[in-house]
Motif scaffolding. Structure first.
Motif, short mmCIF file in Angstrom:
data_model
loop_
_atom_site.label_atom_id
_atom_site.label_comp_id
_atom_site.label_asym_id
_atom_site.label_seq_id
_atom_site.Cartn_x
_atom_site.Cartn_y
_atom_site.Cartn_z
N ARG A 102 11.14 19.64 12.09
CA ARG A 102 10.20 19.56 10.95
C ARG A 102 9.75 20.96 10.52
NH1 ARG A 102 8.56 14.58 9.60
NH2 ARG A 102 8.78 12.89 11.13
N THR A 145 18.89 7.23 11.23
CA THR A 145 17.59 7.26 10.58
C THR A 145 17.38 8.58 9.85
OG1 THR A 145 16.50 8.11 12.56
CG2 THR A 145 16.48 5.73 12.27
N LEU A 190 14.21 11.00 8.58
CA LEU A 190 12.78 11.27 8.68
C LEU A 190 12.38 12.16 7.52
CD1 LEU A 190 12.70 12.19 12.49
CD2 LEU A 190 12.35 9.92 11.43
N GLU A 191 11.38 11.73 6.78
CA GLU A 191 10.94 12.50 5.62
C GLU A 191 10.02 13.63 6.04
OE1 GLU A 191 10.01 11.57 1.08
OE2 GLU A 191 8.78 10.42 2.48
#
Length: 136
Positions: A104, A128, A130-131
């Motif tokens: 992140r 998946t 992840l934003e």
């Protein structure tokens, strides 16, 4: 989007890779790529994705120059040509929360450098996305 072609390419890349790739299954790699490209978040961006974009920026924060330099795995361009989304592909099987936090941080740096408002960390093995958004 051809599993056979992707499997052949994965086998060729594996054979020329300098890393230990004995445990890699080209068919599994191809299937992972196809699943990743089919993720709704990625499928929506695919027509606008540009791979491997060099990212460089410098700015002043707290009276010190900060420098960002790296290669974004992919970016999606907006209609005006600006960078709208930064995409970071990850192949970890089971990343820890600490590892994801590091990802992140990396994507946020790329958002800051490119002016994009949104990023995606795509955990390919898990399937998946992840934003990551710009934070104040």
């Amino acid at each position: 989007e051809d599993a056979t072609a992707l499997t052949t390419r994965a086998a060729k890349l594996s054979a020329t890779c300098e890393m230990d790739t004995d445990e890699l299954d080209p068919a599994e790699l191809a299937a992972t790529v196809l699943r990743t490209l089919a993720l709704p978040e990625i499928a929506a961006l695919r027509p606008r994705l540009i791979p491997e974009l060099a990212v460089h920026a410098s700015f002043t924060a707290e009276d010190e120059e900060q420098v960002i330099s790296g290669i974004a795995d992919a970016v999606a361009l907006a209609p005006d040509g600006s960078i709208e989304v930064v995409v970071d592909w990850k192949s970890d099987v089971a990343p820890t929360a600490e590892t994801v936090d590091g990802y992140r941080t990396q994507v946020r740096a790329y958002l800051q450098a490119t002016g994009a408002q949104r990023g995606l960390i795509v955990l390919m093995t898990a399937g998946t996305a992840l934003e990551v958004v710009v934070t104040a």
